[in-house]
Structure formats: C-alpha cells, structure tokens
Design a protein around this motif. Sequence first.
Motif, PDB file in Angstrom:
ATOM      1  N   VAL A   1       0.698  -1.153   0.008  1.00  0.00           N
ATOM      2  CA  VAL A   1       0.084   0.137  -0.002  1.00  0.00           C
ATOM      3  C   VAL A   1       0.789   1.190  -0.044  1.00  0.00           C
ATOM      4  O   VAL A   1       0.301   2.390  -0.486  1.00  0.00           O
ATOM      5  N   ALA A   2       2.088   1.174   0.670  1.00  0.00           N
ATOM      6  CA  ALA A   2       3.039   2.201   0.732  1.00  0.00           C
ATOM      7  C   ALA A   2       3.350   2.753  -0.645  1.00  0.00           C
ATOM      8  O   ALA A   2       3.671   3.975  -0.926  1.00  0.00           O
ATOM      9  N   LEU A   3       3.346   1.877  -1.570  1.00  0.00           N
ATOM     10  CA  LEU A   3       3.923   2.310  -3.181  1.00  0.00           C
ATOM     11  C   LEU A   3       2.779   3.396  -3.482  1.00  0.00           C
ATOM     12  O   LEU A   3       2.962   4.172  -4.561  1.00  0.00           O
TER      13      LEU A   3
ATOM     14  N   ILE B   1       8.151  -1.172 -11.288  1.00  0.00           N
ATOM     15  CA  ILE B   1       7.980  -2.449 -11.385  1.00  0.00           C
ATOM     16  C   ILE B   1       7.148  -3.218 -10.374  1.00  0.00           C
ATOM     17  O   ILE B   1       6.052  -3.818 -10.441  1.00  0.00           O
ATOM     18  N   CYS B   2       7.520  -2.486  -8.855  1.00  0.00           N
ATOM     19  CA  CYS B   2       6.649  -2.837  -7.770  1.00  0.00           C
ATOM     20  C   CYS B   2       4.880  -2.665  -8.042  1.00  0.00           C
ATOM     21  O   CYS B   2       4.379  -3.401  -7.552  1.00  0.00           O
ATOM     22  N   LYS B   3       4.764  -1.497  -8.415  1.00  0.00           N
ATOM     23  CA  LYS B   3       3.709  -1.109  -8.712  1.00  0.00           C
ATOM     24  C   LYS B   3       3.053  -1.875  -9.611  1.00  0.00           C
ATOM     25  O   LYS B   3       1.791  -2.161  -9.625  1.00  0.00           O
ATOM     26  N   GLU B   4       3.304  -2.386 -10.918  1.00  0.00           N
ATOM     27  CA  GLU B   4       2.968  -3.455 -11.702  1.00  0.00           C
ATOM     28  C   GLU B   4       2.381  -4.711 -10.981  1.00  0.00           C
ATOM     29  O   GLU B   4       1.706  -5.213 -11.152  1.00  0.00           O
TER      30      GLU B   4
ATOM     31  N   LYS C   1      11.239  -8.810 -11.697  1.00  0.00           N
ATOM     32  CA  LYS C   1      10.104  -8.383 -10.746  1.00  0.00           C
ATOM     33  C   LYS C   1      10.445  -8.985  -9.431  1.00  0.00           C
ATOM     34  O   LYS C   1      10.044  -8.523  -8.457  1.00  0.00           O
ATOM     35  N   ALA C   2      10.841 -10.418  -9.446  1.00  0.00           N
ATOM     36  CA  ALA C   2      11.199 -11.066  -8.185  1.00  0.00           C
ATOM     37  C   ALA C   2      12.199 -10.095  -7.464  1.00  0.00           C
ATOM     38  O   ALA C   2      12.029  -9.895  -5.995  1.00  0.00           O
TER      39      ALA C   2
END
Length: 207
Positions: A118-120, A138-141, A168-169
């Motif tokens: 959620v912090a994103l 990438i994390c948002k995706e 992504k990992a």
Amino acid sequence: MDTDFDDLIEIIFNVFGITDTQIFSKNRKSEICDVRKILAFELKNKGMGFQEIGMILKLHHTTVIHHVEKYKDRLKFDKTFKSKVFEFNKWKELFKRDMKKTLTLDNSKLLVLNNAMVALDAFNLQDIPKKSRALISICKEVRTDLLKKAVDKREKDKEFVLKLPYHKAEAIHDFLKGYEIYFPDDFGSYEANAILQITNELHRQLL
C-alpha cells in the motif's frame, strides 16, 4: 501477451534497465526507441506480421515497419546500436535457462503482501531518485497483479503460485527488505514473520 514477449521484456530490462511501461509510453528518447526497434525485429523474426506486432507494442503498423527497416540499417552502420544488439543477443542465450521465479502464497500472506505494498500508492515517480524509479515502477505493476489475485482468490482458501520474471522477483525482494528496515513497527508478529518468509523465499531463488 505471450510468454515469448514476457521473456523479451525480461531480457530488455536486464540489459538496458528499461521496463515495459516505458516501452509502451510515448517516450521518444533514443535509448527507448532503440529498444522498440530491437523488439519489433525480434517479433518479426518469430513470424509475426506488422499489424500483430503493432498491437503488442501499441504502435501503428507503419511505425513497426519503420523500426524493422531502421534496425537493419543501424546494425550495419551504427557501432553503438550494434553493441546494444550484441548485448541483447548474449543475454538472450543466457535466458534460455529458466529464470522464472515463483512465490507461493495463501490468502493470509497475499493480504500481508498487499498491505505492505500500500505504501507504493504514496510514491510519485517524478519525486523519486532516478535510480529507484525502475524498482518502484516494477513493484507497482506487480501490486496490480496481486490485487487481481486477491479478488480472484478471496473466496478460496488455497495456496497459489505467482510466477515472476527475475527482475520483478528481485524488485519485490528489494522493496520488502527496505520495508523491513524503514517500517519495522507497521505489522504485528504474524505479519512481520510472513514478510520475512516471503523475502527469504525470494532470496533463495535469486542467489
């Protein structure tokens, strides 16, 4: 998008640090346009038509034709572009090994991971140092994918496997490591343990 295209995106990121979000954008920077040329040529070599490639890359088919023709010209006369293609092809050979990583989650871990990410939502990419933008993007995706999974799995109490390309990992691993450092009191003991388990699972596969 099929697996082959996902693999090409994975290679592109590892070689050039450019994400699919940037490729699909209207960005006209030379390094991104060069990547589009490489992708267009690779997809044409796979037997795809210009219209189909245009649909995948979100480009008009005449632009795809232009990219493929320019690829051939640049490869002959542009040493910098030729070195980019060389690096891409080298990574493509390495990528024949399985670089897909897996993350096994049940509903509880999925909820914890979603809550951590959620912090994103608070991040504006323009306000983030350039070197960190790719990781946050990438994390948002991945979070979008996780939210879809949360909707699909909310009535089911079964574990599922989330398959992630290497980059992504790695991005999720680095995000969670940072979260553990900067927000140690955000969760209770169960949540903190779940985050640790997820981070360790990813770390083992990234070694």
